[in-house]
Design a protein around this motif. Sequence first.
Motif, PDB file in Angstrom:
ATOM      1  N   GLY A 290       9.457   1.662  -9.128  1.00 50.83           N
ATOM      2  CA  GLY A 290       8.683   1.696  -8.269  1.00 50.83           C
ATOM      3  C   GLY A 290       7.238   1.757  -8.521  1.00 50.83           C
TER       4      GLY A 290
ATOM      5  N   TYR B  54       8.339  -3.949  -4.953  1.00 50.27           N
ATOM      6  CA  TYR B  54       9.125  -2.875  -5.424  1.00 50.27           C
ATOM      7  C   TYR B  54       8.870  -3.309  -6.873  1.00 50.27           C
ATOM      8  CZ  TYR B  54      11.962  -6.991  -6.507  1.00 50.27           C
ATOM      9  OH  TYR B  54      12.583  -8.263  -6.940  1.00 50.27           O
TER      10      TYR B  54
ATOM     11  N   VAL C 235       8.181   5.269  -3.025  1.00 51.39           N
ATOM     12  CA  VAL C 235       8.109   3.824  -3.750  1.00 51.39           C
ATOM     13  C   VAL C 235       9.406   3.200  -3.661  1.00 51.39           C
ATOM     14  CG1 VAL C 235       6.022   4.599  -5.073  1.00 51.39           C
ATOM     15  CG2 VAL C 235       8.559   4.737  -5.854  1.00 51.39           C
TER      16      VAL C 235
ATOM     17  N   SER D 274      12.370   0.762  -5.603  1.00 48.31           N
ATOM     18  CA  SER D 274      12.901   0.311  -6.724  1.00 48.31           C
ATOM     19  C   SER D 274      13.520  -0.968  -6.661  1.00 48.31           C
ATOM     20  CB  SER D 274      13.957   1.392  -7.352  1.00 48.31           C
ATOM     21  OG  SER D 274      14.812   1.503  -6.458  1.00 48.31           O
TER      22      SER D 274
END
Length: 990
Positions: free
Chosen positions: A370, A387, A571, A573
């Motif tokens: 992230g 991502y 964030v 991933s």
Amino acid sequence: MPTRGPHQTKSDRFLVLCHLVWFLLFCPETETRDLPMCKESDYHFEYTECDILASRWRVAIPNKPGTCTGLPNPVKGTECSFSCKTGEYLDMTTQECQRCAEGTYSLGTGVRFDEWDRLPAGFVSYGTDLSGYSSSDNCTNSTWNPKGDYITSNLDECTSILTYAVSLKQAGTVSFEYFYPDNSIFFEFYVQNDQCQSTEWGNRWIKNSESDWNTHYLQLKRGNNVLYWKTTTFAMVTSALKPVLIKNIIITGVAYTSECFHCKPGTYSAKNGSAHCSPCPANSFSNKGATVCQQCPPDQYSGNASETCLLRPPCRTSDYFYTHTPCDNSGKTQLMYKWIEPKICSESLEGAVQLPTSGEMETCPPCNPGFFSTNTSACQPCPQGSYSNGTACSPCPAGTEPMVGFVYKWWNTMPSNMRSSVFSREYSDAERNTAWEVAGEYIYTTPGDLDTDYMMLTLTVPGYRLPHSIAKNTEIPELSRISFVFETSCSADCVLYFMAGYNERNNDVVEHWGSTREKQSYSYIVRSNSTVSFTWAFQRTESHSQSTQRQFSGDFAKIYEVQVTNVMGGVASRCRRCALGSEDGASACVPCLPGHYMLNGTGVCRQCPPDTFIRPEQPVGEGACIRCGPNTHSNQAKSACVSDCQLQLKLSGGQAVHYDFSPLANATSFLSAPRFTSKGLRYFHQFSIGLCGSQGRALGSCVDNVTESVNEVRSHVCQATVVPSEVRGQSVVSSQPFSIGETLIGVTTKSTLDNVKSPKEYFPSKSSLPDVIFYYRAAEATKACKDGRSTAIRLRCDPTVTENNQLSLPSACPEGTCDGCSFHLLWQTRHACPLCSKSDYKEIVSACIAGIQKTTYVWQEPVHCTGGVSLPAQSVSACVTLDFWLRFGVSTGSVAALLLITISCYFWKRTRKLEYKYSKLMMTAGEKECELPAADSCAIMEGEDAEDDLIYLTKKSIFGKIKGFSRERTSDGFDSVPLKSSSGQEMEMS
């Protein structure tokens, strides 16, 4: 004794009275002649109670009555409103305030208790039993225990009470510091004054303090006050409990203190008039009443507030730790080594290790998923809608959405939302903040100053938001999930705690692990947006005898990876696939409709088969459709299977029956038989059941009301431990709630379903009607139940039961479970019987009486049904009596007999004609062929009927007819036929 004449004031009369009382009590005439004169050391001064004019007298009180004579006369004292300032005391000889000397301190109008080597004078501690069933002798030793700097509560199920009585000359206050980490203990503090007024119930209960000392403050009224500190443990297992700690009790409102208190060892006061004593810094010490701290010799050391110095041990590898510097522009980091502060070891002793050289350059670990690396080698979060796996950011493809959260698997720097700290029970004001350090592939606990310190690591998140694909599904129980991989190494009784709550100071212990643990993972489901703080706390030992030593500094805890899902501002991933197209222009992702799954890689939705549900995570592939268990169906959101309390079954004989469990749909609570601890405390296991019902119904609820922050567990089936106790204004105390049935597996009459068993021998039955069993499962795994918990509830038909909540537990497992993982309950109720149908009753027809006949309907015995169809009302019909039918039968029989005789005569006559024709035919059979027989009489015309009639012209008697019948057949075997000649005479032909 001087007198004042006839105009004495009330104060003068009071003085005379005091002298008189004093003389009668302490100076009897028979003894004063032989007693020595009192010295100043033989008595002390006290004030009398204030009179209505707010004045009082100073009176000399002998330390030992009856040992001396000649006490000073009472003198008028200071005004009742008089008081001394902090750092001062009242000199009773001069009745003036004096400053405390060096090495002592005073609160002025207050007293402080900060030494707990023993129970201070005036304090009383005792134990009581709240159950009302066991002897008070069981709680004799359940008292508060002094531990030097503080006093600790008892941990068994008895109630520990600490009291202190004080008389205040003016309104004052009481304050104390406490450490209250365990919510399985009731902790209350209240005051009762001389007007029998007690602290209100709502203000008695102390809030938890998970990671630091808190201060409690309460105002006191003038007069006599009794202070109560009271704890009661409501956990049946006390080995993992943490006691309540109290220290630094301060009471203000007393008129004065007649002496200053000496500074306790390890503290000092360097000037006159001190209100408190300061702790000695590290590597110094002091004795009681010290004015200055003395430095330890170079080969010795000490911690904060120490009264002695200890020899420095040789330095070992456990006396230093390593950390990393931030990455530079070239992607390198320096490995740095540091001594544990304060440093207590010596490098010059034989066998000592040296601090390794710092500055070795290492390659920085990659960024966490992230994030991406900038030109300065710093890690920055990817923009919204993109991502990364820790390198470069990529936008999520069309038809997908980012899975936001936090994933920490590389530890070059401490994340900005993480904080490391040290909590020490003994000296919380010490500046020691190094607890957890980053080490590239993991974050670990550094060696601590004290083995009893808590090495704290706190992660804070701003909140949670479900992905767009499942945000509209309000029945999803999982708001977020935190998972982490950890490892511990222990040589003593170390413990790693994991806590979750609203903030660092208001959270609860979720799980803990003792002793050495191999590398393993753990997950915790977040169900509320109020849980935004997570704390890991590592303690090497809880033994206070080792609190000033570092015997186990080599023990450590490591965390390799931490992952939190669905975090606001997180964030991504990776991205998840979702349906294409959108009704919401602000979103690039449209979820599949409830009950639909997504074709992998296409974004196309397909409908799941009927009576299936979808997992909470984004469904991909037909395998995401999970079929509901028997006699259940999917809910409206297609996220779980439910039962609407209606059930249709076929019994072994092929009979179809219908059940309606709607009267059992409301949440029901049930208490087990009483259990008793080793000290006789009575407790129960409470089960709360939400059996079935329509969508949105109330589930079972179990609460933990030990602390002010009530913890509630809602589930189909849950369990809590309750203790009858008149504390906190409630009749029972509930604690330790947990779910034993979150999802409904199915409803059936079989004893096994989806590997969950309900043995028949637990609840034997003689009824031919089978039990209906509801199977539930709680997927959350524990150390004892690796596959989670399960519950089987047997519903047994019993029409005699009028109440709905007659539940019972197996006699073989009086706590409802034999293994701690599988729970079994029996629910006997009339509502567990099938609905009644027409086959369940029969009709009884009465005899016809007076032209009236009654039909009555009754249930078949034994009755095994309830509700359904009702018994028809009794019916009445007209009928005919037996006499009428008898007459009617006789008449009908007579007519039938007459008719039968007539028909018989008719056919007999016809038979005789046929015999004649046959005989005539046989007689003519021997003549010549083709010749007609000659006529017997010329008078016979063509045809035979007339001839037949002639046979009976000559009538015979009945006897003659019978005789003629016997001669109709001759001896030669031919029938004789009578013929009639032309003259009318009868001939006989043979």
